[in-house]
Write a protein that holds these residues in place. Structure first.
Motif, PDB file in Angstrom:
ATOM      1  N   UNK A 136       9.981  -9.880  10.662  1.00 50.66           N
ATOM      2  CA  UNK A 136      10.943  -8.823  10.344  1.00 50.66           C
ATOM      3  C   UNK A 136      10.376  -7.860   9.300  1.00 50.66           C
ATOM      4  N   UNK A 137       9.774  -8.383   8.240  1.00 49.64           N
ATOM      5  CA  UNK A 137       9.214  -7.492   7.217  1.00 49.64           C
ATOM      6  C   UNK A 137       7.988  -6.764   7.764  1.00 49.64           C
ATOM      7  N   UNK A 138       7.293  -7.379   8.712  1.00 45.12           N
ATOM      8  CA  UNK A 138       6.162  -6.696   9.340  1.00 45.12           C
ATOM      9  C   UNK A 138       6.645  -5.483  10.130  1.00 45.12           C
ATOM     10  N   UNK A 139       7.720  -5.630  10.876  1.00 43.75           N
ATOM     11  CA  UNK A 139       8.247  -4.494  11.632  1.00 43.75           C
ATOM     12  C   UNK A 139       8.821  -3.437  10.694  1.00 43.75           C
ATOM     13  N   UNK A 140       9.411  -3.858   9.603  1.00 39.70           N
ATOM     14  CA  UNK A 140       9.910  -2.894   8.623  1.00 39.70           C
ATOM     15  C   UNK A 140       8.763  -2.073   8.045  1.00 39.70           C
ATOM     16  N   UNK A 141       7.614  -2.712   7.833  1.00 42.35           N
ATOM     17  CA  UNK A 141       6.441  -1.987   7.336  1.00 42.35           C
ATOM     18  C   UNK A 141       5.958  -0.983   8.376  1.00 42.35           C
ATOM     19  N   UNK A 142       5.934  -1.388   9.652  1.00 40.50           N
ATOM     20  CA  UNK A 142       5.581  -0.447  10.719  1.00 40.50           C
ATOM     21  C   UNK A 142       6.496   0.768  10.677  1.00 40.50           C
ATOM     22  N   UNK A 143       7.797   0.520  10.569  1.00 42.62           N
ATOM     23  CA  UNK A 143       8.779   1.607  10.584  1.00 42.62           C
ATOM     24  C   UNK A 143       8.581   2.541   9.394  1.00 42.62           C
ATOM     25  N   UNK A 144       8.220   1.988   8.252  1.00 48.00           N
ATOM     26  CA  UNK A 144       8.012   2.814   7.061  1.00 48.00           C
ATOM     27  C   UNK A 144       6.809   3.745   7.245  1.00 48.00           C
ATOM     28  N   UNK A 145       5.730   3.222   7.832  1.00 43.97           N
ATOM     29  CA  UNK A 145       4.562   4.069   8.086  1.00 43.97           C
ATOM     30  C   UNK A 145       4.863   5.111   9.157  1.00 43.97           C
ATOM     31  N   UNK A 146       5.635   4.745  10.175  1.00 43.19           N
ATOM     32  CA  UNK A 146       6.014   5.718  11.198  1.00 43.19           C
ATOM     33  C   UNK A 146       6.914   6.804  10.611  1.00 43.19           C
ATOM     34  N   UNK A 147       7.744   6.425   9.653  1.00 41.72           N
ATOM     35  CA  UNK A 147       8.598   7.409   8.992  1.00 41.72           C
ATOM     36  C   UNK A 147       7.744   8.419   8.219  1.00 41.72           C
ATOM     37  N   UNK A 148       6.649   7.956   7.626  1.00 43.82           N
ATOM     38  CA  UNK A 148       5.725   8.863   6.951  1.00 43.82           C
ATOM     39  C   UNK A 148       5.126   9.852   7.943  1.00 43.82           C
ATOM     40  N   UNK A 149       4.916   9.405   9.171  1.00 44.08           N
ATOM     41  CA  UNK A 149       4.402  10.287  10.221  1.00 44.08           C
ATOM     42  C   UNK A 149       5.433  11.353  10.576  1.00 44.08           C
ATOM     43  N   UNK A 150       6.664  10.930  10.765  1.00 46.27           N
ATOM     44  CA  UNK A 150       7.718  11.842  11.194  1.00 46.27           C
ATOM     45  C   UNK A 150       8.134  12.825  10.113  1.00 46.27           C
ATOM     46  N   UNK A 175       0.826  -1.211   0.000  1.00 46.81           N
ATOM     47  CA  UNK A 175       0.000   0.000   0.000  1.00 46.81           C
ATOM     48  C   UNK A 175       0.854   1.252   0.000  1.00 46.81           C
ATOM     49  N   UNK A 176       1.871   1.285   0.840  1.00 51.02           N
ATOM     50  CA  UNK A 176       2.729   2.460   0.916  1.00 51.02           C
ATOM     51  C   UNK A 176       3.472   2.678  -0.396  1.00 51.02           C
ATOM     52  N   UNK A 177       3.991   1.623  -0.964  1.00 54.90           N
ATOM     53  CA  UNK A 177       4.742   1.748  -2.212  1.00 54.90           C
ATOM     54  C   UNK A 177       3.861   2.257  -3.349  1.00 54.90           C
ATOM     55  N   UNK A 178       2.600   1.829  -3.371  1.00 52.31           N
ATOM     56  CA  UNK A 178       1.701   2.208  -4.457  1.00 52.31           C
ATOM     57  C   UNK A 178       1.117   3.606  -4.282  1.00 52.31           C
ATOM     58  N   UNK A 179       0.925   4.054  -3.032  1.00 51.71           N
ATOM     59  CA  UNK A 179       0.186   5.292  -2.784  1.00 51.71           C
ATOM     60  C   UNK A 179       0.990   6.380  -2.079  1.00 51.71           C
ATOM     61  N   UNK A 180       2.297   6.194  -1.940  1.00 50.65           N
ATOM     62  CA  UNK A 180       3.108   7.182  -1.220  1.00 50.65           C
ATOM     63  C   UNK A 180       3.005   8.565  -1.857  1.00 50.65           C
ATOM     64  N   UNK A 181       3.019   8.632  -3.183  1.00 50.05           N
ATOM     65  CA  UNK A 181       2.996   9.931  -3.861  1.00 50.05           C
ATOM     66  C   UNK A 181       1.698  10.684  -3.611  1.00 50.05           C
ATOM     67  N   UNK A 182       0.610   9.980  -3.351  1.00 44.94           N
ATOM     68  CA  UNK A 182      -0.660  10.633  -3.052  1.00 44.94           C
ATOM     69  C   UNK A 182      -0.799  10.927  -1.566  1.00 44.94           C
TER      70      UNK A 182
END
Length: 253
Positions: free
Chosen positions: A122-136, A71-78
């Motif tokens: 591990x990939x689940x936590x990486x996904x969490x971190x990516x969404x948190x990075x979008x927050x920060x 989801x993040x990879x597909x919709x990050x630009x929006x």
């Protein structure tokens, strides 16, 4: 793993000025239950347009690729301009308590470090971190919800016993050897998500689990005993969003 939760203070963010449109990435068991829950409380049907939805939920698990969330990879630009422009009141990501790894039966809460070793966790936590990075970095109002073993209508140990043979598969035997398993009813998840929408706290992480973790084998054994006798008569009382604390929420239902 055994789980406890920390009471979180609500944000002063006022979401009352936003419309109630909700957009969901991934219509799975939990997100469909949430849509039905919200509809019964007068919310509109799920929106088909991300740009028109101040409330966004992602229930899509990461694929088995490092640093990649579909989801993040597909919709990050929006999502970036929507977040930067303050058009998103709340974003929720459904994760798993599996990110904590094996704590040998010790209690775990949201402040506990993650000790996962499996590639899936591990990939689940990486996904969490990516969404948190979008927050920060971009102001996306991210909330992480780590779910225990989900059960509910049509999805329980009793349902599994009815549909599966008496002999357990290798994976079921492996799960049965786990020290503890924390579970959560799908309606409790819905109640917590709605309460979080009403009182956003961007950056927060919540465990949504029950308060009585037990070994999976013990739980299955008890359910087998129940299924072998006449079904007991009981009344199930469900949590509603209005029953959660006004100044925060305690997702240990």
């Amino acid at each position: 793993r055994r789980f406890i939760s920390v009471r979180a203070k609500a944000s002063a963010t006022d979401s009352s000025s936003h419309t109630k449109n909700v957009f969901v990435f991934g219509l799975g068991y939990t997100s469909v239950a949430l849509a039905n829950w919200l509809a019964k409380e007068g919310w509109p049907e799920l929106s088909a347009r991300l740009a028109d939805s101040p409330y966004v939920l992602s229930s899509i698990p990461p694929v088995a690729l490092a640093l990649y969330d579909p989801a993040l990879s597909a919709q990050k630009s929006l999502l970036r301009p929507l977040a930067a422009g303050g058009r998103l009141a709340w974003f929720g990501y459904l994760s798993s308590t599996g990110v904590y790894g094996d704590w040998q039966g010790e209690w775990v809460d949201e402040s506990s470090p993650c000790r996962q070793t499996s590639s899936k966790a591990i990939v689940r936590q990486e996904a969490e971190a990516a969404w948190q990075q979008m927050c920060e970095q971009h102001g996306l109002p991210t909330h992480i919800f780590r779910l225990g073993g989900i059960y509910g209508p049509g999805r329980s140990v009793l349902d599994s016993l009815r549909s599966q043979p008496a002999d357990l598969s290798a994976s079921q035997e492996r799960r049965g050897r786990q020290r503890y398993t924390a579970r959560c009813h799908v309606y409790d998840i819905c109640a917590v998500l709605k309460a979080s929408m009403a009182a956003p706290r961007p950056g927060a992480v919540y465990n949504i689990v029950d308060d009585d973790p037990a070994p999976r084998g013990e739980h299955s054994c008890l359910d087998r005993q129940w299924s072998a006798t006449s079904a007991p008569s009981w009344t199930c009382t469900l949590f509603t969003a209005s029953s959660l604390p006004e100044n925060g929420m305690h997702p240990y239902l």
